[in-house]
Design an enzyme around this catalytic site. Structure first.
Site: not given
Ligand code: SAJ
Length: 406
Positions: A255, A201, A116
């Site tokens: 991310c 992205k 990214t």
């Molecule tokens: N979180 C919340 N509430 C929610 C969902 C998540 O508080 O309802 C928090 C999680 O606990 C965590 C953070 O958000 O701390 C991020 O977690 P995540 O599971 O949403 O995402 P990542 O960071 O593991 O992965 C993301 C993904 N992006 C999207 O869904 C748009 C993934 O597809 C990407 O490949 C990745 O970022 C990246 O590398 O960019």
């Protein structure tokens, strides 16, 4: 044959996936220890399905090395760290990968950047370096941006089934790379230009950050006026066009908590909702501390060393602690209350914070107030062990009576 540069969270599964689908792959990483470990038959991090994929890739002849090889296609999946203070991306690893590639690549090679990058990075940093080396883009070398979209915890499935974006300077090059990824990718593959791919992205991750910030703001509003935010979100989401995410102790990972800052940094004054969302999500760890403080007052508790944080990773069932809400909370602690909190996470074996425990029962024995920061399967399955404790559940997974919610 392809040469994948960077064998971390993204590069390794991608390399294995190509190899398992009969593409000849050489994986390159400058970390010799990591390469030795892979060559000795061990994977370097935990991820559902990665062991099987690794065995398939090895039996198909994948090679791991610290050297760059001469191939027609390179895929760069190196980290893009960002500066915590000025919020700008540091493209040094991507740049050095591209420079090393130029030393060995044949004329006309395609370099695919999967890492990214902030929108405009390829124009601002990569093209000038390539030109400075006397390479003509489009002739001597071709640049492509194909950002990854996989989510830790479900990477292998998503590699196969997610759609992808390919940004290229020409449709012909885009099509070549599309064909390559079609070896394993069953989702739609869209071809566009490089700037659009970079921006898309970052927009995807920003969208999610804003949605989570909305949920977190609702949690604060509901708490202030004694309403159940989870019930409200559950019902609102029954509307066919509403899909609010879940509130929590903050947003971590490399991310979602990082990418929106690229837009704030590059478009100050225009990126307003984006900035507000970042601030709300960043405020959550301290909000949890405030809740702990109030609950302690409520219960007449004075001893912070009897408070335990369950979970150190940025989300459930992964071993990644980058930007995790628990770490953010511990960092901000000194501003509020004296340190001394106990911390435990089944996935974090290394000692990374003070008062860290490695045994769930021992941890529970030594605390009276448990704060659920991460909803690992371990705690979901053993929730009964929390009976008798004061509980602050930031993930809404515990229905023991008297549990405090966010
Ligand atoms: N979180 C919340 N509430 C929610 C969902 C998540 O508080 O309802 C928090 C999680 O606990 C965590 C953070 O958000 O701390 C991020 O977690 P995540 O599971 O949403 O995402 P990542 O960071 O593991 O992965 C993301 C993904 N992006 C999207 O869904 C748009 C993934 O597809 C990407 O490949 C990745 O970022 C990246 O590398 O960019």
């Amino acid at each position: 044959m392809i040469n994948i540069i960077g064998l971390g969270y993204i590069g390794l599964p991608t390399a294995l996936m190509f190899a398992a689908h009969n593409v000849k792959v050489i994986g390159t990483d400058y970390n010799k220890e990591l390469v030795d470990m892979l060559n000795s038959g061990k994977t370097t991090f935990e991820e559902e399905g990665i062991e099987e994929l690794f065995r398939e890739a090895v039996s198909n002849g994948i090679e791991f090395t610290t050297e760059y090889k001469s191939t027609d296609v390179y895929i760069v999946a190196v980290p893009t760290p960002y500066d915590k203070f000025n919020k700008k991306i540091d493209p040094k690893y991507v740049l050095s990968a591209v420079i090393n590639i130029m030393e060995v690549c044949p004329k006309g090679a395609i370099v695919v950047i999967e890492s990214t990058v902030s929108p405009g990075t390829i124009d601002k940093f990569i093209r000038p370096i390539v030109n400075a080396k006397g390479f003509e883009i489009g002739k001597d070398i071709n640049l492509v941006h194909a950002p990854e979209r996989i989510i830790p915890g479900n990477m292998i499935h998503e590699l196969k089934h997610n759609s992808r974006t390919i940004g290229a300077d020409s449709v012909a090059v885009g099509n070549k790379i599309k064909k390559l990824y079609s070896a394993f990718c069953q989702g739609d593959i869209v071809i566009t230009d490089i700037r659009t791919a970079e921006m898309t992205k970052v927009v995807e991750n920003t969208y999610r950050d804003i949605n989570i910030a909305f949920a977190n703001e609702l949690a604060k509003i509901c708490r202030s006026d004694n309403m159940d935010v989870y019930e409200i979100i559950r019902i609102a989401n029954m509307h066919p066009r509403v899909n609010i995410l879940q509130p929590g102790p903050g947003v971590g990972g490399h991310c979602i908590s990082v990418d929106p800052w690229f837009l704030v940094g590059d478009y100050p004054g225009l990126a307003n909702i984006i900035l507000a969302a970042r601030k709300i999500n960043d405020s959550m760890p301290e909000y949890v501390l405030e809740r702990v403080h109030n609950i302690m007052k409520d219960k007449g508790m004075h001893d912070l060393t009897r408070v335990g944080l369950y979970g150190l990773t940025y989300k459930e069932n992964v071993d990644d602690v980058r930007e995790s809400p628990t770490l953010q909370l511990l960092e901000s602690m000194e501003k509020h209350i004296a340190p001394g909190l106990k911390v435990y996470d089944p996935f974090v074996k290394r000692e990374i914070v003070m008062n860290q425990y490695h045994d769930f029962d021992k941890f529970l024995n030594e605390v009276d107030l448990v704060v659920i920061m991460v909803a690992h399967d371990e705690i979901r399955k053993n929730i009964d062990k929390l009976k008798g404790k004061i509980i602050l559940d930031t993930k809404n997974i515990c229905n023991i009576e008297g549990t405090y919610k966010l």
